[in-house]
Write a protein that holds these residues in place. Structure first.
Motif, PDB file in Angstrom:
ATOM      1  N   ASN A 122      43.081 -17.730  24.462  1.00 48.65           N
ATOM      2  CA  ASN A 122      43.339 -18.017  23.049  1.00 48.65           C
ATOM      3  C   ASN A 122      44.721 -17.586  22.598  1.00 48.65           C
ATOM      4  O   ASN A 122      45.290 -18.194  21.693  1.00 48.65           O
ATOM      5  CB  ASN A 122      42.250 -17.420  22.167  1.00 48.65           C
ATOM      6  N   VAL A 123      45.270 -16.557  23.192  1.00 47.70           N
ATOM      7  CA  VAL A 123      46.663 -16.204  22.888  1.00 47.70           C
ATOM      8  C   VAL A 123      47.570 -17.354  23.344  1.00 47.70           C
ATOM      9  O   VAL A 123      48.445 -17.811  22.603  1.00 47.70           O
ATOM     10  CB  VAL A 123      47.060 -14.866  23.552  1.00 47.70           C
ATOM     11  N   PHE A 124      47.337 -17.830  24.561  1.00 52.48           N
ATOM     12  CA  PHE A 124      48.074 -18.987  25.060  1.00 52.48           C
ATOM     13  C   PHE A 124      47.867 -20.180  24.133  1.00 52.48           C
ATOM     14  O   PHE A 124      48.825 -20.850  23.721  1.00 52.48           O
ATOM     15  CB  PHE A 124      47.598 -19.325  26.485  1.00 52.48           C
ATOM     16  N   SER A 125      46.632 -20.444  23.777  1.00 51.92           N
ATOM     17  CA  SER A 125      46.280 -21.603  22.963  1.00 51.92           C
ATOM     18  C   SER A 125      46.924 -21.560  21.583  1.00 51.92           C
ATOM     19  O   SER A 125      47.340 -22.591  21.052  1.00 51.92           O
ATOM     20  CB  SER A 125      44.765 -21.703  22.837  1.00 51.92           C
ATOM     21  N   PHE A 126      47.006 -20.376  20.985  1.00 48.68           N
ATOM     22  CA  PHE A 126      47.607 -20.253  19.648  1.00 48.68           C
ATOM     23  C   PHE A 126      49.028 -20.809  19.659  1.00 48.68           C
ATOM     24  O   PHE A 126      49.396 -21.629  18.827  1.00 48.68           O
ATOM     25  CB  PHE A 126      47.615 -18.804  19.165  1.00 48.68           C
ATOM     26  N   PHE A 127      49.819 -20.351  20.605  1.00 50.93           N
ATOM     27  CA  PHE A 127      51.223 -20.746  20.623  1.00 50.93           C
ATOM     28  C   PHE A 127      51.418 -22.213  20.997  1.00 50.93           C
ATOM     29  O   PHE A 127      52.206 -22.912  20.354  1.00 50.93           O
ATOM     30  CB  PHE A 127      52.031 -19.821  21.537  1.00 50.93           C
ATOM     31  N   VAL A 128      50.719 -22.699  22.000  1.00 54.85           N
ATOM     32  CA  VAL A 128      50.918 -24.102  22.380  1.00 54.85           C
ATOM     33  C   VAL A 128      50.345 -25.047  21.326  1.00 54.85           C
ATOM     34  O   VAL A 128      50.910 -26.113  21.094  1.00 54.85           O
ATOM     35  CB  VAL A 128      50.375 -24.437  23.794  1.00 54.85           C
ATOM     36  N   THR A 129      49.255 -24.658  20.682  1.00 52.72           N
ATOM     37  CA  THR A 129      48.694 -25.502  19.626  1.00 52.72           C
ATOM     38  C   THR A 129      49.649 -25.568  18.443  1.00 52.72           C
ATOM     39  O   THR A 129      49.904 -26.637  17.893  1.00 52.72           O
ATOM     40  CB  THR A 129      47.320 -24.971  19.179  1.00 52.72           C
ATOM     41  N   LYS A 130      50.180 -24.441  18.073  1.00 49.33           N
ATOM     42  CA  LYS A 130      51.115 -24.369  16.948  1.00 49.33           C
ATOM     43  C   LYS A 130      52.386 -25.168  17.229  1.00 49.33           C
ATOM     44  O   LYS A 130      52.818 -25.958  16.403  1.00 49.33           O
ATOM     45  CB  LYS A 130      51.447 -22.907  16.662  1.00 49.33           C
ATOM     46  N   ILE A 131      52.970 -24.965  18.396  1.00 56.45           N
ATOM     47  CA  ILE A 131      54.282 -25.551  18.701  1.00 56.45           C
ATOM     48  C   ILE A 131      54.190 -27.007  19.151  1.00 56.45           C
ATOM     49  O   ILE A 131      54.914 -27.865  18.644  1.00 56.45           O
ATOM     50  CB  ILE A 131      54.999 -24.713  19.786  1.00 56.45           C
ATOM     51  N   PHE A 132      53.288 -27.305  20.087  1.00 57.27           N
ATOM     52  CA  PHE A 132      53.295 -28.626  20.717  1.00 57.27           C
ATOM     53  C   PHE A 132      52.293 -29.608  20.130  1.00 57.27           C
ATOM     54  O   PHE A 132      52.531 -30.804  20.150  1.00 57.27           O
ATOM     55  CB  PHE A 132      53.053 -28.499  22.224  1.00 57.27           C
ATOM     56  N   VAL A 133      51.167 -29.122  19.630  1.00 59.38           N
ATOM     57  CA  VAL A 133      50.152 -30.045  19.123  1.00 59.38           C
ATOM     58  C   VAL A 133      50.424 -30.405  17.676  1.00 59.38           C
ATOM     59  O   VAL A 133      50.623 -31.563  17.325  1.00 59.38           O
ATOM     60  CB  VAL A 133      48.727 -29.463  19.286  1.00 59.38           C
ATOM     61  N   PHE A 134      50.460 -29.398  16.805  1.00 59.45           N
ATOM     62  CA  PHE A 134      50.619 -29.667  15.381  1.00 59.45           C
ATOM     63  C   PHE A 134      52.051 -29.496  14.905  1.00 59.45           C
ATOM     64  O   PHE A 134      52.347 -29.710  13.735  1.00 59.45           O
ATOM     65  CB  PHE A 134      49.642 -28.805  14.575  1.00 59.45           C
TER      66      PHE A 134
ATOM     67  N   MET B 209      57.700 -21.836  13.769  1.00 63.50           N
ATOM     68  CA  MET B 209      57.293 -20.449  14.010  1.00 63.50           C
ATOM     69  C   MET B 209      57.366 -19.665  12.707  1.00 63.50           C
ATOM     70  O   MET B 209      56.498 -18.895  12.400  1.00 63.50           O
ATOM     71  CB  MET B 209      58.175 -19.803  15.084  1.00 63.50           C
ATOM     72  N   GLY B 210      58.414 -19.861  11.925  1.00 63.55           N
ATOM     73  CA  GLY B 210      58.541 -19.211  10.632  1.00 63.55           C
ATOM     74  C   GLY B 210      58.653 -17.700  10.736  1.00 63.55           C
ATOM     75  O   GLY B 210      59.003 -17.146  11.775  1.00 63.55           O
ATOM     76  N   SER B 211      58.308 -17.044   9.669  1.00 66.40           N
ATOM     77  CA  SER B 211      58.402 -15.586   9.612  1.00 66.40           C
ATOM     78  C   SER B 211      57.229 -14.958  10.363  1.00 66.40           C
ATOM     79  O   SER B 211      56.226 -15.607  10.657  1.00 66.40           O
ATOM     80  CB  SER B 211      58.382 -15.130   8.158  1.00 66.40           C
ATOM     81  N   TYR B 212      57.395 -13.669  10.642  1.00 70.27           N
ATOM     82  CA  TYR B 212      56.301 -12.947  11.291  1.00 70.27           C
ATOM     83  C   TYR B 212      55.061 -12.925  10.399  1.00 70.27           C
ATOM     84  O   TYR B 212      53.947 -13.013  10.898  1.00 70.27           O
ATOM     85  CB  TYR B 212      56.718 -11.515  11.635  1.00 70.27           C
ATOM     86  N   LYS B 213      55.273 -12.826   9.083  1.00 73.06           N
ATOM     87  CA  LYS B 213      54.131 -12.802   8.151  1.00 73.06           C
ATOM     88  C   LYS B 213      53.353 -14.119   8.220  1.00 73.06           C
ATOM     89  O   LYS B 213      52.130 -14.115   8.295  1.00 73.06           O
ATOM     90  CB  LYS B 213      54.623 -12.554   6.724  1.00 73.06           C
ATOM     91  N   LYS B 214      54.069 -15.234   8.221  1.00 74.82           N
ATOM     92  CA  LYS B 214      53.420 -16.549   8.301  1.00 74.82           C
ATOM     93  C   LYS B 214      52.664 -16.685   9.625  1.00 74.82           C
ATOM     94  O   LYS B 214      51.514 -17.122   9.652  1.00 74.82           O
ATOM     95  CB  LYS B 214      54.467 -17.646   8.171  1.00 74.82           C
ATOM     96  N   MET B 215      53.327 -16.289  10.717  1.00 80.04           N
ATOM     97  CA  MET B 215      52.685 -16.389  12.026  1.00 80.04           C
ATOM     98  C   MET B 215      51.475 -15.458  12.114  1.00 80.04           C
ATOM     99  O   MET B 215      50.448 -15.817  12.668  1.00 80.04           O
ATOM    100  CB  MET B 215      53.694 -16.057  13.124  1.00 80.04           C
ATOM    101  N   PHE B 216      51.588 -14.271  11.524  1.00 77.21           N
ATOM    102  CA  PHE B 216      50.463 -13.336  11.516  1.00 77.21           C
ATOM    103  C   PHE B 216      49.285 -13.927  10.740  1.00 77.21           C
ATOM    104  O   PHE B 216      48.138 -13.872  11.204  1.00 77.21           O
ATOM    105  CB  PHE B 216      50.888 -11.996  10.904  1.00 77.21           C
ATOM    106  N   ASN B 217      49.550 -14.500   9.567  1.00 73.57           N
ATOM    107  CA  ASN B 217      48.478 -15.107   8.763  1.00 73.57           C
ATOM    108  C   ASN B 217      47.815 -16.256   9.512  1.00 73.57           C
ATOM    109  O   ASN B 217      46.591 -16.365   9.541  1.00 73.57           O
ATOM    110  CB  ASN B 217      49.019 -15.599   7.425  1.00 73.57           C
ATOM    111  N   GLU B 218      48.618 -17.112  10.131  1.00 77.92           N
ATOM    112  CA  GLU B 218      48.043 -18.203  10.922  1.00 77.92           C
ATOM    113  C   GLU B 218      47.235 -17.647  12.086  1.00 77.92           C
ATOM    114  O   GLU B 218      46.166 -18.156  12.405  1.00 77.92           O
ATOM    115  CB  GLU B 218      49.141 -19.121  11.454  1.00 77.92           C
ATOM    116  N   GLY B 219      47.770 -16.607  12.721  1.00 84.59           N
ATOM    117  CA  GLY B 219      47.068 -15.985  13.840  1.00 84.59           C
ATOM    118  C   GLY B 219      45.717 -15.437  13.427  1.00 84.59           C
ATOM    119  O   GLY B 219      44.728 -15.563  14.161  1.00 84.59           O
TER     120      GLY B 219
END
Length: 160
Positions: A51-63, A67-77
């Motif tokens: 799921n750690v792998f999936s979070f990043f590839v889904t965020k970057i390549f699928v949708f 990446m935005g700010s750390y706060k945005k990425m943390f909230n999405e995470g």
């Protein structure tokens, strides 16, 4: 061509979901079958890493979200992991029950499990990374803030 554009997200998700499932199955196999880690612990470790792998590839390549700010990425995470906790619960229960009931190889059961979990994960990920749905979350937050403000005004009015 229109069909490809319409179903692009799903097709790309399937590709990366397949890779995440392969990671999940390999980690499960190595930890449970080779190192003797108990089934549900091996399954949970495999779930976390994939799921750690999936979070990043889904965020970057699928949708294709920034990446935005750390706060945005943390909230999405957080949204991502919470939605995936439901799939982890299903994943663990399915694996335990299926391995106990069916006289099949646990890797075959894990592969079937990954197909079912993958469909759930696609739709929950689509909801998380689709910013049109963020309006719903923001409206809920605004509603809570307005409720708190109204309660505060009511309590101040009672004090007078």
């Amino acid at each position: 061509m229109d069909f490809i554009r319409k179903h692009r997200d799903f097709a790309v998700y399937c590709l990366f979901g397949f890779l995440a499932s392969i990671i999940n199955i390999i980690i499960f196999d190595v930890s449970h079958n080779n190192f003797g880690v108990p089934l549900w612990i091996a399954n949970t470790i495999a779930w976390f890493i994939s799921n750690v792998f999936s979070f990043f590839v889904t965020k970057i390549f699928v949708f294709k979200t920034e990446m935005g700010s750390y706060k945005k990425m943390f909230n999405e995470g957080i949204y991502f992991i919470v939605s995936r906790l439901f799939s982890l619960l299903f994943d663990d229960v399915f694996m335990i029950v299926a391995v106990l009931i069916f006289p099949l190889n646990n890797i075959l059961i894990k592969a079937i499990d990954q197909l079912v979990v993958g469909l759930f994960n696609y739709y929950s990920s689509k909801w998380i990374f689709n910013y049109n749905n963020r309006n719903i979350i923001e409206k809920i937050k605004q509603f809570r803030i307005s409720q708190k403000n109204n309660e505060k005004k009511e309590s101040e009015a009672k004090e007078i």
